[in-house]
Scaffold this active site. Sequence first.
Site, PDB file in Angstrom:
ATOM      1  N   SER A 215      13.793 -28.562  41.432  1.00 18.47           N
ATOM      2  CA  SER A 215      14.926 -28.333  42.338  1.00 18.47           C
ATOM      3  C   SER A 215      14.470 -28.520  43.780  1.00 18.47           C
ATOM      4  CB  SER A 215      15.488 -26.929  42.106  1.00 18.47           C
ATOM      5  OG  SER A 215      16.717 -26.777  42.782  1.00 18.47           O
ATOM      6  N   ASN A 216      15.225 -28.023  44.728  1.00 16.57           N
ATOM      7  CA  ASN A 216      14.842 -28.117  46.143  1.00 16.57           C
ATOM      8  C   ASN A 216      15.297 -26.858  46.872  1.00 16.57           C
ATOM      9  OD1 ASN A 216      17.651 -28.595  47.143  1.00 16.57           O
ATOM     10  ND2 ASN A 216      17.423 -30.402  45.842  1.00 16.57           N
TER      11      ASN A 216
END
Length: 409
Positions: A215-216
């Site tokens: 993810s980020n």
Amino acid sequence: MRGKNIIIGISGGIAAYKTPQLVRLLKKRGANVKVILTEGGARFVSELALATVSGETVYRSLFPSTDQGNTDFINHISLGEWADAFVIAPATAHTLAKLSAGLCDDMLTTCFITLRPGKPVLLFPSMDGYMFISPSVQRNISTLAAQGCTIITPDKGELASGQSGVGRMPEPESILATLEKSLKRGSEASPLFGKSVVITAGPTREKIDGVRFISNYSSGKMGFAVARSAARRGANVTLIAGPVHLDTPQGVERCNVESASEMYAEAQRFFKSCDIFIGAAAVSDYRPAEPREGKMKKEMEQIELSLVKNIDILAEFGCQKTPEQLAIGFALETQFGLENARIKLTDKNLDLIAFNYFDRQTSGFEVDTNILTLIQRNGITKELPQLTKDAAAEELIETIERLLPGNRH
Ligand code: CTP
């Protein structure tokens, strides 16, 4: 403004001295004005001055003094019903805290709770610069913004402390202009009124196995601020949100998704029928080619993860859209920012792209402020200063309104 019922709430800051002038300006425009003055506010501005310019009794206490046979203790309810708009100027740190917590210990805070949904609430924080940027004030501001209040970032300049910084209440003329705009926004006169707006926001998660993902750092704050701003103008907003810890803005339809594929599937349902598509999500560009079931054991010294490209949701919409539809994107860049943003604008067939400067302190993921440059298809470029994400969203939405068929110039 003519015939509009406006409540001006005044809490205890030095800027309260400007409020009789604000009331006068509103009265000149034909508005009906009622003033609520807190105990702190009354230290800085005279009740008599406010009663004179408004032509009305100033509301001070939640409970009437019964010595003259007055038993009307439900003023806070009738005021909430009466108001077309509610303005608090100045809004002190203390008042913001009470409003965000839902406390009702005076006329101002109690009346706030009784306001009818959908009516504009404008809060003008005014305080010392360091107080304004303190985590508690910013947290309360975020809570109130999520509830649908419009928070106007204070002006920069000389402060009562003798220092200079962000914290000054805007001048009465500017408060009036903001109020006029927001009354228009929620009405049919707003170009966005009744338009269907679809917004993607937040990160996506791409499964590696049953317990891990790629993810980020996206918090979703910018996309949610854009959704709030569009909804305040009367748009029908659908927010397709990745996993974030944010409250759904008032009046917004929310679909929660996890992966880029799920986000795309949801977005696709709205492609044909929407007027505006805004890609504010930080969509993972790649996903593990073969996510494992269950939890992978750490048996190997080294593993290789094979990733495959996700579909570009915004580019898909840009490719499919009709000339009447608008496609808007963001470009988060760490180098060759403007240049890369312009390339994305063309490649994804967008009408507008917001180049998102990134430094993690003032702009980008997780923080509450942002620095955007709005680039239109015709090359017109507007560089915005560092703004709260809500203020930046307002600027973006105003520009989008001008791009709508019929408003283009
Ligand atoms: N976007 C999207 N779907 C993707 C990737 C991006 O809808 N799979 C949208 C984002 O919501 C944003 C815009 O495209 O509005 C640009 O995203 P950004 O991450 O800046 O760039 P990318 O297109 O992913 O390109 P790169 O990572 O190479 O910079």
